[in-house]
Design an enzyme around this catalytic site. Structure first.
Site, PDB file in Angstrom:
ATOM      1  N   CYS A  99     115.608  67.372  65.407  1.00 23.80           N
ATOM      2  CA  CYS A  99     114.848  66.454  64.559  1.00 23.80           C
ATOM      3  C   CYS A  99     113.762  67.146  63.742  1.00 23.80           C
ATOM      4  O   CYS A  99     113.546  66.818  62.579  1.00 23.80           O
ATOM      5  CB  CYS A  99     114.251  65.322  65.402  1.00 23.80           C
ATOM      6  SG  CYS A  99     113.358  65.859  66.869  1.00 23.80           S
TER       7      CYS A  99
ATOM      8  N   HIS B 254     107.960  62.561  62.659  1.00 28.16           N
ATOM      9  CA  HIS B 254     107.440  63.927  62.799  1.00 28.16           C
ATOM     10  C   HIS B 254     106.755  64.330  61.496  1.00 28.16           C
ATOM     11  O   HIS B 254     107.339  64.242  60.419  1.00 28.16           O
ATOM     12  CB  HIS B 254     108.586  64.898  63.059  1.00 28.16           C
ATOM     13  CG  HIS B 254     109.218  64.777  64.413  1.00 28.16           C
ATOM     14  ND1 HIS B 254     108.719  63.988  65.418  1.00 28.16           N
ATOM     15  CD2 HIS B 254     110.314  65.394  64.934  1.00 28.16           C
ATOM     16  CE1 HIS B 254     109.492  64.113  66.494  1.00 28.16           C
ATOM     17  NE2 HIS B 254     110.453  64.943  66.228  1.00 28.16           N
TER      18      HIS B 254
END
Lengths: 369, 369, 369, 369
Positions: free
Chosen positions: A156, A258
């Site tokens: 990710c 993120h």
């Protein structure tokens, strides 16, 4: 891309965090339809609603509630044109290999095959051309496969940063150096994942294995597929223009999304200006979108002008979390350009990428549906 | 350093966040004793306990509860050998100048005088030698001053990172490049400061003016005091060995403690190994501690061996927040060395630094008590 | 209470959350000294610093760092005048029973013996008189014990609320009804405890078994010790004046400190006024403090006048977390009085209570040292 | 309800938190279309995108981006069949009165007119019948109004709890006592609202005026409209069956979604069982939904069976935040029944209620469109 009929898909690891996300996303997909669910022996035989500890913010899709969960054995998935794997890394390798061997098309979130020299590591907004390795992946199998293969998507945190890096390379030539500091959401660690005592009013400046993943995967994704003397294909790991990458990874008290601070130096002098970078990022259209993949975001990269964006809480759900957001594009006093990138780790950073990869494989004829 | 009598001190901005911290810290100081409090007109005339919206985790010190708050006018502070300023930047300049003019010794947290060529910017664990500029600061005043002067301490995020950088330069020669990404606590913004809607489940990748402060202040602090041809002293801003610094600043949902990820490149080749860096950081003893300043930490830098430390919640209160914690010292694939540094922004990053600076000024005879 | 020599103590479950807290607290105790540590087989044989995943905000006390951890077998603890148990409930019962059988004095945080009719459930600021059951506890053992016994302290959420309730009953006669809603810190669930995905930006309106503990334990603690016809003692569970208690328990994203909203109705009419309640709470002095127990707080209950207090972050560390804080004492439109109580669940709600209970047992001669 | 044409609406306080939510919700409304925006003088004259500090998780609707903001003067809103007010309480009273006087239909979130004896306080899932007071509201105005009126909706914490309370009364007869403890999200305080230093790792056990609002508004909403001897209508404040309500309000670190723990006692004996309560809550259908109001939720109350639900992060967006979620319906040891209710304070607790109220007013012919 125009698919007028339903395409049956399976989900492995269906009760886990990534599996739940697959099921949520697929419930509104224009042609994929969930036909088979796989999970551990403990869940097998139960209706999905009894097997799962559902943690999504939308209810369990009604079409899946009563579906009985199977063990992760290929025979239960033979109808499926596509199998999505949200399996944990400790079991993913063997199971996914077995599914490939059974001539199934596997799209995996796990890390098990990312470093395999015949398995493409595809961030769908960046390097769908790496699908070209698949014939070779089938050919080297013993016995050779007709239909089975594995495609992985990236970690990710890699996914978030590699999108703008790829656009920069396409627009301004190779990068030479890149320093990245991540601030990663707790959902990236799955469930139960990060204990709350470790992260409330706190930061953990370490995520096991994560920095190595960013530093290695980025080279595979941004690199090309070289033809060797014997006609074989090989990932070149960005070899023609060595690219040094250094990552520092942190866990922060954010649920999803993120955030990464990135400084880059270009090989070409003079480097582009911040304004040129902004324009290139905004202008980029992914092949996935151009080809009509229904889950591909219209805007691959959204560039924020406000100085305090992107922010995970406000921006992670833009385009259903399928694009990435970039902000604060400005000069770096050490390298050339620095910026902030935000990506939704549970969408484009995980299940959404696998789904677009499968759409791409169909659009490009790697899978016949 | 041995002071056997009480030394009266004043606190300006006594009702603000930094002022409250001064008062908490000074309540247990071995020789400083709070004798006068200054705040805005709105608070003036009230007993401190009525004027303040106390937000510390310890009760208001009993010695201060009933002290009447004055307006920030020097005449109320003439007894004070030292005046600490926690004033907001928008008023600090004029008030601190007036106090200096009234022959008072001012130790300021505000940014107003940090860039003044005659005012030292002192991180007490790093560059107390910059106190040598003070005779010149007094001399250039019109009329020349006998006792008054201003010493500033650095911005909280600068303070954290400059301590290990200084140790590295002292041990291994000048640095050439430094890329810093900060994750800063909400208390750095004062009260009311950051709205909770901006930071709960979120990160703000921007703090106004902060990156420029780190990039500029670090050069002043790590640089020397040069003697010019006409015998004047001047801060050299690290001119002999140009040092490029790039900072990216983020606000994170942490109450106290700034975490910073740092990558550095040394001028000298080969650079030190991570182990050499760890040893140098551990071995460093500040002049402030050696001279016996009571608020100086015994360990300037604590080096963590565990891979997941330092963490703000666990490590910010070590040594009453007076030292800095470093962890994850390792090689950087782009530069030489990277590491994480944690500093307590409300202690060594603010009030504690001013207090140690005052202790240093006494120890070195700049103030007679 | 005046103890001039060291008293050796052991800690069971020494590597767990409560065990770590025992060790932190005991490291500064005036006469208790940690002489033996017990933990699971996995930890046994290792020095404590290697066995523990230390999560306290202070470093491991140096006196304990190198102590070798034993399995939880009485023979390793024979020197100890007191054994503190921070064991998990699933193993506490058998181990604590074995220690009692081996004539050791056990002070337990676990729930295993709280409902035992011969084991006192003591909140040290409330009902130390229940120590009077111990001779009977020894006598009913087969064979009868000379020195061994078990004392438990209450569940953390019970402890917080029972302190002001006890003061109210002592001052204004029996309570008739009490409705309690708790907002409990994550540290109450131990480590790893609550997954961060369950509690960041969230509340969980359920804690397994917690409401029943408050409703039952409160009656045992506030009740008396009755003498039955055959001369036996028995806890009367507040039988003379039936008290109905209803609790609703919630987990909230707070690290330490349980906050509880309480509404009470008194049997006596008219009920006391809010001001009378405030005065009674403030005036209360615990026997533990009066007897000189060194860990007992000077102020059992601190009553806040500000309308927005107590708050866990600001008030949980008052008196080293050994007292309780009450605020918002006001009339209730349904019952008589309502208020908010805050207690530090890891201090007075856990290890601190056990330690004061041991101090009380010494002060009252139940243990000879 | 079938509206085939667009209905123009205005939004007052358009740049504030509630105003932004109105604009987000209205952008997908089937017939309301935003035609005019009002805000303070500071914003007036600017295009909306420049005037607003947009804090929603969706982008500014394109239809509104370039709309020029007006000052809050009726003449700019004459085209609007409905005016929604998200004004702050300190200015709402005068402005809303002026709009009513100008014959506009005002649906207000502000508290200014909630206690007015001629203004209905309507929670749309509960008491749309209170619209019957509007003719009298117009008649008592001097001069009498033809079209203008004001409808208010309730405070966000009142709204959440009053929905299940109303269902209980409709199903099982009047309530006698009700004790409520709230855990309210930060978004309830607007922007900038709660300082992060007050709420990170913390609870504030106080919200100014909130408890009084719950205790008073609930009576107005659950009460009827009585006919007095002179033919006038009056809100009876639940007078026939006195209902005692006691509320304790807390602010918790949750972004959106108010959680409330409720204990109730019924007048009728025996009271209903938990299972009867669950069934009644599940079965309830609001008039708003039955009448076809497009923003009314299909399920007024969703009843959770899992013991740990509802949770704000998981359940607040169910049905676009338009319904309420109830869980943990169980017996209360003091009263009869206790349960937990969750409502989305920025949706059904604010803007969504105003919008449904306007839909109801159209459906019932109070507004002609």
């Amino acid at each position: 891309m125009q698919i007028d009929h339903q395409v049956k898909v399976g989900v492995l690891g269906a009760t886990g965090t990534v599996g739940q996300r697959f099921i949520s996303l697929l419930s509104t997909h224009p042609f994929f339809i969930v036909a088979a669910l796989g999970a551990s022996e403990r869940s097998a035989g139960k209706p999905y609603s009894k097997a799962v500890n559902w943690k999504q913010t939308v209810p369990i899709p009604s079409a899946v509630r009563e579906l009985v969960v199977y063990p992760c054995i290929p025979e239960h998935f033979t109808e499926c044109a596509v199998v999505f794997s949200g399996l944990d890394a400790d079991v993913a390798g063997d199971i996914e290999a077995a599914f490939r061997e059974a001539e199934l098309a596997v799209f995996s979130n796990a890390k098990s095959f990312r470093r395999d020299p015949h398995v493409p590591l595809i961030v769908p907004l960046v390097n769908p051309s790496h699908l070209s390795i698949i014939p070779q992946q089938r050919a080297v199998h013993s016995p050779p496969l007709k239909k089975g293969f594995i495609v992985t998507n990236a970690n990710c945190s890699t996914t978030g940063v590699v999108v703008p890096l790829a656009v920069l390379e396409k627009s301004f030539g190779p990068l030479e150096s890149c320093i990245i500091t991540t601030m990663q959401a707790i959902s990236g660690a799955g469930y139960p994942g990060v204990p709350s005592l470790d992260i409330l009013d706190n930061i953990v400046p370490y995520i096991s294995g994560e920095e190595e993943k960013i530093e290695w995967e980025t080279l595979k994704i941004l690199g090309g597929v070289a033809e060797t003397d014997d006609g074989k294909k090989a990932f070149d790991m960005h070899a023609k223009h060595p690219l040094r990458i250094s990552a520092s990874c942190n866990r922060v008290p954010v649920v999803d999304g993120h955030t990464e601070c990135v400084s880059v130096r270009f090989a070409r002098r003079p480097p582009p200006s911040p304004q040129q970078v902004r324009e290139a990022l905004t202008a980029y259209a992914s092949d996935a979108y151009t080809l009509g993949c229904p889950s591909a975001p219209r805007h691959t990269v959204f560039v924020h002008e406000e100085p305090d964006r992107p922010q995970p809480r406000l921006d992670r759900d833009y385009q259903q979390g399928a694009g990435v957001s970039v902000g604060r594009v400005r000069q770096c006093r050490v390298f050339d350009i620095k910026f902030v990138v935000l990506s939704n780790n549970v969408c484009i950073g995980a299940a959404t990428s696998s789904i677009i990869n499968a759409e791409l494989a169909i659009a490009r004829g790697v899978i016949q549906v």
